[in-house]
Design an enzyme around this catalytic site. Sequence first.
Site, mmCIF file in Angstrom:
data_model
loop_
_atom_site.group_PDB
_atom_site.id
_atom_site.type_symbol
_atom_site.label_atom_id
_atom_site.label_comp_id
_atom_site.label_asym_id
_atom_site.label_seq_id
_atom_site.Cartn_x
_atom_site.Cartn_y
_atom_site.Cartn_z
ATOM 1 N N TYR A 157 0.831 -1.216 0.000
ATOM 2 C CA TYR A 157 0.000 0.000 0.000
ATOM 3 C C TYR A 157 0.865 1.265 0.000
ATOM 4 O O TYR A 157 0.467 2.319 -0.485
ATOM 5 C CB TYR A 157 -0.953 -0.032 1.189
ATOM 6 C CG TYR A 157 -2.225 0.758 1.003
ATOM 7 C CD1 TYR A 157 -3.017 0.601 -0.131
ATOM 8 C CD2 TYR A 157 -2.649 1.666 1.975
ATOM 9 C CE1 TYR A 157 -4.198 1.319 -0.291
ATOM 10 C CE2 TYR A 157 -3.826 2.386 1.822
ATOM 11 C CZ TYR A 157 -4.598 2.201 0.691
ATOM 12 O OH TYR A 157 -5.757 2.911 0.536
ATOM 13 N N LYS A 202 -3.342 8.042 3.338
ATOM 14 C CA LYS A 202 -4.518 7.744 4.172
ATOM 15 C C LYS A 202 -4.279 8.171 5.622
ATOM 16 O O LYS A 202 -5.213 8.609 6.298
ATOM 17 C CB LYS A 202 -4.874 6.251 4.111
ATOM 18 C CG LYS A 202 -5.469 5.798 2.785
ATOM 19 C CD LYS A 202 -6.771 6.517 2.449
ATOM 20 C CE LYS A 202 -7.493 5.892 1.266
ATOM 21 N NZ LYS A 202 -8.556 6.770 0.735
HETATM 22 N N1 LIG Z 1 -11.274 -0.609 -2.749
HETATM 23 C C1 LIG Z 1 -10.742 -0.721 -1.562
HETATM 24 O O1 LIG Z 1 -10.207 -1.770 -1.184
HETATM 25 C C2 LIG Z 1 -10.804 0.445 -0.598
HETATM 26 C C3 LIG Z 1 -10.670 0.206 0.774
HETATM 27 C C4 LIG Z 1 -10.720 1.279 1.647
HETATM 28 C C5 LIG Z 1 -10.883 2.563 1.146
HETATM 29 N N2 LIG Z 1 -10.999 2.762 -0.200
HETATM 30 C C6 LIG Z 1 -11.160 4.140 -0.685
HETATM 31 O O2 LIG Z 1 -12.436 4.292 -1.247
HETATM 32 C C7 LIG Z 1 -12.395 5.415 -2.119
HETATM 33 C C8 LIG Z 1 -13.093 5.038 -3.424
HETATM 34 O O3 LIG Z 1 -12.317 4.091 -4.125
HETATM 35 P P1 LIG Z 1 -12.921 2.776 -4.772
HETATM 36 O O4 LIG Z 1 -12.213 1.641 -4.146
HETATM 37 O O5 LIG Z 1 -14.399 2.804 -4.784
HETATM 38 O O6 LIG Z 1 -12.316 2.835 -6.257
HETATM 39 P P2 LIG Z 1 -12.788 3.563 -7.593
HETATM 40 O O7 LIG Z 1 -11.662 3.410 -8.540
HETATM 41 O O8 LIG Z 1 -14.125 3.092 -8.013
HETATM 42 O O9 LIG Z 1 -12.931 5.094 -7.130
HETATM 43 C C9 LIG Z 1 -11.837 5.978 -7.038
HETATM 44 C C10 LIG Z 1 -12.361 7.304 -7.563
HETATM 45 O O10 LIG Z 1 -11.379 8.346 -7.446
HETATM 46 C C11 LIG Z 1 -11.625 9.211 -8.545
HETATM 47 N N3 LIG Z 1 -10.506 10.127 -8.778
HETATM 48 C C12 LIG Z 1 -9.191 9.810 -9.008
HETATM 49 N N4 LIG Z 1 -8.499 10.945 -9.230
HETATM 50 C C13 LIG Z 1 -9.384 11.984 -9.121
HETATM 51 C C14 LIG Z 1 -9.288 13.409 -9.246
HETATM 52 N N5 LIG Z 1 -8.127 14.011 -9.552
HETATM 53 N N6 LIG Z 1 -10.407 14.160 -9.048
HETATM 54 C C15 LIG Z 1 -11.586 13.585 -8.755
HETATM 55 N N7 LIG Z 1 -11.744 12.249 -8.638
HETATM 56 C C16 LIG Z 1 -10.664 11.469 -8.818
HETATM 57 C C17 LIG Z 1 -11.823 8.240 -9.712
HETATM 58 O O11 LIG Z 1 -12.432 8.884 -10.815
HETATM 59 C C18 LIG Z 1 -12.730 7.222 -9.064
HETATM 60 O O12 LIG Z 1 -14.089 7.570 -9.230
HETATM 61 C C19 LIG Z 1 -10.927 5.811 -2.262
HETATM 62 O O13 LIG Z 1 -10.644 6.871 -1.379
HETATM 63 C C20 LIG Z 1 -10.218 4.549 -1.801
HETATM 64 O O14 LIG Z 1 -8.907 4.798 -1.334
HETATM 65 C C21 LIG Z 1 -10.980 1.725 -1.081
#
Ligand SMILES: NC(=O)c1ccc[n+]([C@@H]2O[C@H](COP(=O)([O-])OP(=O)(O)OC[C@H]3O[C@@H](n4cnc5c(N)ncnc54)[C@H](O)[C@@H]3O)[C@@H](O)[C@H]2O)c1
Length: 254
Positions: A153, A160
């Site tokens: 990570y 984060k």
């Molecule tokens: N998937 C996991 O395992 C997980 C676990 C914990 C937290 N998260 C967090 O959840 C959140 C959503 O991620 P996800 O897993 O649904 O993946 P995802 O890829 O569906 O979503 C990530 C989003 O970030 C957006 N993004 C990236 N750069 C950007 C910018 N410059 N301006 C605006 N938007 C931007 C993308 O367009 C996308 O919609 C993130 O913060 C991620 O770190 C994910």
Amino acid sequence: MGILEGKRLLVTGVLTDSSIAFSVAKLAQQEGAQIVLTGFGRLSLVERIAKRLPEPPPVLELDVTSTEHLDSLADRVGEHLGGLDGVVHAIGFAPQTALGGNFLNTSWEDVATAVQVSTYSFKSLAVAALPLMKEGGAIVGLDFDATKAWPVYDWMGVAKAGLESCSRYLARDLGKHGIRVNLVAAGPLRTMAAKSIPGFGEFEDSWPAKAPIGWDINDPIPAAKACVALLSDWFPATTGEIVHVDGGVHAIGA
Ligand SMILES: NC(=O)c1ccc[n+]([C@@H]2O[C@H](COP(=O)([O-])OP(=O)(O)OC[C@H]3O[C@@H](n4cnc5c(N)ncnc54)[C@H](O)[C@@H]3O)[C@@H](O)[C@H]2O)c1
């Protein structure tokens, strides 16, 4: 009546229908909210995905690194919703060099990108939405437990950790506006963001085995439910909090 009846929400971060934000948007509508989505880059894709929601919402363009997009956000959202009662920050990005075990060699430029998009943007989005939140409300962000150094990570973990701190400072400074700021720390979920992390499979294999109540990497609904709950009136005295939705892994040693 749903727990978000009458609430007006801005939901960022929908990219595909596996995005955590897609499940939040869907549940929020089912619970009575009116929503506006923002999309980054591939807007036509986001618009197509938005049509799969119970009520296809407007999609606005937002790159959180663009001052122009941020400065005009309140006016653009205001045209559809008038005001806002809640905001969802589901945005994260780190260049490949910042992930996957390259921690000691990542350049500052790449770290800066990760921190600007994944950490600083929580503040930028909150400030951009503030003019619409005159009656207070709730801001919720998506976290991955940053109390430990995880395999692969890397700088996203540092971003984060910054997000967790940023959330507490926002809670401090937005409390006087009646705005609560909280994070949902989700376990690993198979989304586009997750698939772009080299070695993410390590989490997928170990997490379900470690979780006392189990964990399904294909099911974003538990994390989405927590977001919806935090956006509702059912956490009226909670701010600066991190709610873990990870099957309990954060509480278990080894
Ligand atoms: N998937 C996991 O395992 C997980 C676990 C914990 C937290 N998260 C967090 O959840 C959140 C959503 O991620 P996800 O897993 O649904 O993946 P995802 O890829 O569906 O979503 C990530 C989003 O970030 C957006 N993004 C990236 N750069 C950007 C910018 N410059 N301006 C605006 N938007 C931007 C993308 O367009 C996308 O919609 C993130 O913060 C991620 O770190 C994910």
